[in-house]
Design a protein around this motif. Structure first.
Motif, mmCIF file in Angstrom:
data_model
loop_
_atom_site.group_PDB
_atom_site.id
_atom_site.type_symbol
_atom_site.label_atom_id
_atom_site.label_comp_id
_atom_site.label_asym_id
_atom_site.label_seq_id
_atom_site.Cartn_x
_atom_site.Cartn_y
_atom_site.Cartn_z
ATOM 1 N N VAL A 200 0.836 -1.199 0.000
ATOM 2 C CA VAL A 200 0.000 0.000 0.000
ATOM 3 C C VAL A 200 0.875 1.254 0.000
ATOM 4 O O VAL A 200 1.821 1.367 0.783
ATOM 5 N N HIS A 201 0.551 2.181 -0.901
ATOM 6 C CA HIS A 201 1.247 3.478 -0.915
ATOM 7 C C HIS A 201 0.392 4.601 -0.342
ATOM 8 O O HIS A 201 0.931 5.588 0.173
ATOM 9 N N ALA A 202 -0.926 4.473 -0.440
ATOM 10 C CA ALA A 202 -1.816 5.503 0.096
ATOM 11 C C ALA A 202 -3.168 4.875 0.398
ATOM 12 O O ALA A 202 -3.563 3.889 -0.224
ATOM 13 N N VAL A 203 -3.846 5.457 1.388
ATOM 14 C CA VAL A 203 -5.126 4.937 1.869
ATOM 15 C C VAL A 203 -6.126 6.089 1.972
ATOM 16 O O VAL A 203 -5.828 7.104 2.601
ATOM 17 N N GLY A 204 -7.300 5.924 1.374
ATOM 18 C CA GLY A 204 -8.345 6.934 1.515
ATOM 19 C C GLY A 204 -9.043 6.800 2.862
ATOM 20 O O GLY A 204 -9.256 5.697 3.362
ATOM 21 N N ASP B 18 -10.015 1.903 1.201
ATOM 22 C CA ASP B 18 -9.538 2.486 -0.066
ATOM 23 C C ASP B 18 -8.021 2.447 -0.151
ATOM 24 O O ASP B 18 -7.345 3.075 0.672
ATOM 25 N N VAL B 19 -7.485 1.732 -1.140
ATOM 26 C CA VAL B 19 -6.037 1.678 -1.280
ATOM 27 C C VAL B 19 -5.584 2.013 -2.689
ATOM 28 O O VAL B 19 -6.318 1.833 -3.664
ATOM 29 N N GLY C 20 4.014 -6.243 -9.620
ATOM 30 C CA GLY C 20 4.513 -5.008 -10.201
ATOM 31 C C GLY C 20 3.425 -4.094 -10.731
ATOM 32 O O GLY C 20 3.671 -2.908 -10.977
ATOM 33 N N ASP C 21 2.193 -4.611 -10.909
ATOM 34 C CA ASP C 21 1.099 -3.770 -11.402
ATOM 35 C C ASP C 21 0.700 -2.747 -10.345
ATOM 36 O O ASP C 21 0.559 -3.085 -9.155
ATOM 37 N N GLU C 22 0.489 -1.520 -10.779
ATOM 38 C CA GLU C 22 -0.044 -0.481 -9.894
ATOM 39 C C GLU C 22 -1.567 -0.546 -9.945
ATOM 40 O O GLU C 22 -2.163 -0.553 -11.030
ATOM 41 N N VAL C 23 -2.193 -0.617 -8.776
ATOM 42 C CA VAL C 23 -3.640 -0.827 -8.693
ATOM 43 C C VAL C 23 -4.263 0.099 -7.652
ATOM 44 O O VAL C 23 -3.571 0.629 -6.782
ATOM 45 N N PHE C 24 -5.587 0.269 -7.763
ATOM 46 C CA PHE C 24 -6.339 0.960 -6.712
ATOM 47 C C PHE C 24 -7.685 0.280 -6.570
ATOM 48 O O PHE C 24 -8.134 -0.412 -7.479
ATOM 49 N N GLY C 25 -8.313 0.445 -5.401
ATOM 50 C CA GLY C 25 -9.588 -0.228 -5.228
ATOM 51 C C GLY C 25 -10.260 0.049 -3.902
ATOM 52 O O GLY C 25 -9.637 0.536 -2.955
ATOM 53 N N LEU C 26 -11.562 -0.269 -3.894
ATOM 54 C CA LEU C 26 -12.401 -0.262 -2.697
ATOM 55 C C LEU C 26 -12.506 -1.722 -2.261
ATOM 56 O O LEU C 26 -13.035 -2.558 -2.998
ATOM 57 N N LEU C 27 -11.987 -2.052 -1.084
ATOM 58 C CA LEU C 27 -11.821 -3.443 -0.685
ATOM 59 C C LEU C 27 -12.975 -3.950 0.183
ATOM 60 O O LEU C 27 -13.254 -3.389 1.243
ATOM 61 N N ARG C 28 -13.645 -4.993 -0.315
ATOM 62 C CA ARG C 28 -14.624 -5.772 0.458
ATOM 63 C C ARG C 28 -15.736 -4.918 1.051
ATOM 64 O O ARG C 28 -16.143 -5.128 2.195
ATOM 65 N N PHE C 29 -16.232 -3.977 0.265
ATOM 66 C CA PHE C 29 -17.336 -3.163 0.786
ATOM 67 C C PHE C 29 -18.633 -3.575 0.104
ATOM 68 O O PHE C 29 -18.641 -3.768 -1.106
ATOM 69 N N PRO C 30 -19.738 -3.746 0.838
ATOM 70 C CA PRO C 30 -19.951 -3.364 2.231
ATOM 71 C C PRO C 30 -19.541 -4.427 3.250
ATOM 72 O O PRO C 30 -20.166 -5.473 3.347
ATOM 73 N N SER C 31 -18.500 -4.137 3.991
ATOM 74 C CA SER C 31 -18.116 -4.901 5.181
ATOM 75 C C SER C 31 -17.064 -4.065 5.892
ATOM 76 O O SER C 31 -16.608 -3.050 5.365
ATOM 77 N N PHE C 32 -16.682 -4.500 7.061
ATOM 78 C CA PHE C 32 -15.585 -3.847 7.777
ATOM 79 C C PHE C 32 -14.304 -4.663 7.671
ATOM 80 O O PHE C 32 -13.443 -4.607 8.542
ATOM 81 N N ASP C 33 -14.170 -5.424 6.584
ATOM 82 C CA ASP C 33 -13.030 -6.321 6.409
ATOM 83 C C ASP C 33 -11.986 -5.810 5.420
ATOM 84 O O ASP C 33 -11.181 -6.589 4.914
#
Length: 336
Positions: free
Chosen positions: A39-43, A75-76, A93-106
Motif C-alpha cells: 500500500v502506498h496511500a489509503v483513503g 480504499d487503497v 509489479g502492477d499499480e492498482v487501486f480499489g475499494l476493498l470488500r465493501f460493504p463490510s468492515f473487512d
C-alpha cells in the motif's frame, strides 16, 4: 517477499481518534482470487470513523462481523507484490487501486500491506499519483453507482425497490448538496461529464473550488436557503443527509428524484403529494466500474481533490481533521 511483519493502524477498543494504535502485525497472505498489495496511500472514509466509534454492523446485516483488534479502512492505491495462483489479469509489479470488500468492515486498508480480491481492483491511472488514486474508490464509486450505473442487483438495505439512476444529459439540472466533499465533488464532475447543469451547495469557503470543477451555480447554505431559491430541478443528490434532507424535495419538478447518500427523514405523504421519487443505494466494490472511472481520471475529465494528507502513523490526526468537517475533497493517509 517482504519481512513477515508490517505496520498497521488498529482499534483495540472503540472511541475517539485516540484509540487508533500504530501496531506491528503479521503481513496477510492472499487467499483464492486475491492479490497482496504494497500500500502506498489509503483513503479515509466515513465508515472508518463509524467503525472506530463503535458502529460495527453494516446496514442490511443482522449482526456485527467485527472482532477487535481490527484494522480499519477500505480504499487503497499501491503495487501488487504477490498473486494467488487462480488470479488472471494482474501480475506482480502492477499499480492498482480499489475499494476493498465493501460493504463490510473487512477492508483492513490502514496498513503497509493489504490483501484484495482481484475483482475489487483496477489499474491505477498512470496520470495520477497514489495519493489521488487512493482518494477515488469509495467516494467515486458512490457517485458512479448513484448517478451513472448501479452495477449490481443486490438489494439495498435502505429500500425495497432497486435504485435506478436518473438519465443525465444537457436537458437535466442536478443539485448536489455537500458538493465539496468526497462524494459531492465526484458527483458534480460526473454530472457535468454527462452534460447536465449543476447547482452546487456548500459553505462559502468552497465557492472558487466548485466553480473551477464546473458548477454552473453555487449556493452558500450559510447565507441562503437553497430550497427557497431553486425550483424545477430534475435530481437532488444529497451527500449530507439527516433531518434537514427533506427540505430539498420542494426544489424538484414533478417526476424528479432525490438521492440521499446518507439516510434522511422523509414523509411518504409529502413525497406522493409532490410527485417525486426518493431512492438510495449502498456502494459496493466494483473493479470494472473503477476502471471506467480511472479512464476519466487519466484523461483529466474528473479529478480527485485532496483536502489533506497524513502519514499512516498519524491516522489519529487524520480522523481529528475529519471530525472538524468542511472537508474539500478527500483526506488520505500516505504509507512510506
Amino acid at each position: 517477499m517482504p519481512t513477515h511483519t508490517m505496520k498497521a493502524i488498529r482499534l483495540h477498543e472503540h472511541g475517539g481518534p485516540e484509540v487508533l494504535r500504530h501496531d506491528d502485525v503479521p503481513i496477510p497472505e492472499p487467499g483464492p482470487g486475491e492479490v497482496l498489495v504494497r500500500v502506498h496511500a489509503v483513503g479515509v472514509n466515513p465508515p472508518d470513523w463509524y467503525l472506530r466509534g463503535g458502529y460495527t454492523t453494516m446496514p442490511g446485516e443482522t449482526e456485527s462481523t467485527v472482532s477487535l483488534p481490527v484494522i480499519p479502512g477500505t480504499d487503497v492505491s499501491g503495487v501488487v507484490v504477490a498473486v494467488a495462483a487462480d488470479v488472471d489479469g494482474l501480475a506482480v509489479g502492477d499499480e492498482v487501486f480499489g475499494l476493498l470488500r465493501f460493504p463490510s468492515f473487512d477492508g483492513s486498508a490502514y496498513a503497509e500491506y493489504a490483501t484484495a480480491p482481484a475483482s475489487h481492483l483496477a489499474r491505477k491511472p498512470t496520470g495520477i499519483d497514489h495519493v489521488h488514486a487512493a482518494g477515488a474508490p469509495m467516494a467515486g464509486l458512490t457517485a458512479w453507482q448513484f448517478l451513472i450505473e448501479a452495477g449490481h442487483d443486490h438489494p439495498s438495505p435502505f429500500q425495497e425497490a432497486r435504485h435506478r439512476p436518473t438519465t443525465l444529459d444537457a436537458g437535466t439540472t442536478v443539485l448536489v448538496n455537500g458538493a465539496a466533499g468526497g462524494v459531492g465533488h465526484f458527483a458534480l464532475q460526473l454530472a457535468k461529464w454527462k452534460g447536465a447543469r449543476v447547482i452546487a451547495v456548500a459553505s462559502g469557503a468552497h465557492e472558487a473550488f466548485l466553480t473551477e470543477l464546473g458548477a454552473d451555480r453555487f449556493l452558500d447554505y450559510t447565507r441562503s436557503r437553497p430550497e427557497e431559491l431553486v425550483h424545477d430541478v430534475d435530481l437532488v443528490l444529497d451527500t449530507v443527509g439527516g433531518p434537514g434532507s427533506r427540505r430539498f424535495l420542494r426544489t424538484l419538478k414533478r417526476g424528479g428524484a432525490q438521492f440521499p447518500v446518507l439516510p434522511g427523514d422523509f414523509d411518504e405523504e409529502e413525497i406522493a403529494r409532490l410527485g417525486v421519487t426518493v431512492s438510495s443505494a449502498q456502494v459496493r466494490s466494483n473493479g470494472a466500474q473503477l476502471a471506467e472511472l480511472g479512464r476519466l481520471l487519466d484523461a483529466g475529465t474528473v479529478r480527485v481533490a485532496i483536502d489533506s494528507t497524513f502519514a499512516l502513523a498519524d491516522a489519529r490526526a487524520a480522523h481529528e481533521r475529519a471530525a472538524r468537517g468542511h472537508i474539500q475533497g478527500k483526506i488520505v493517509l500516505t504509507v512510506a
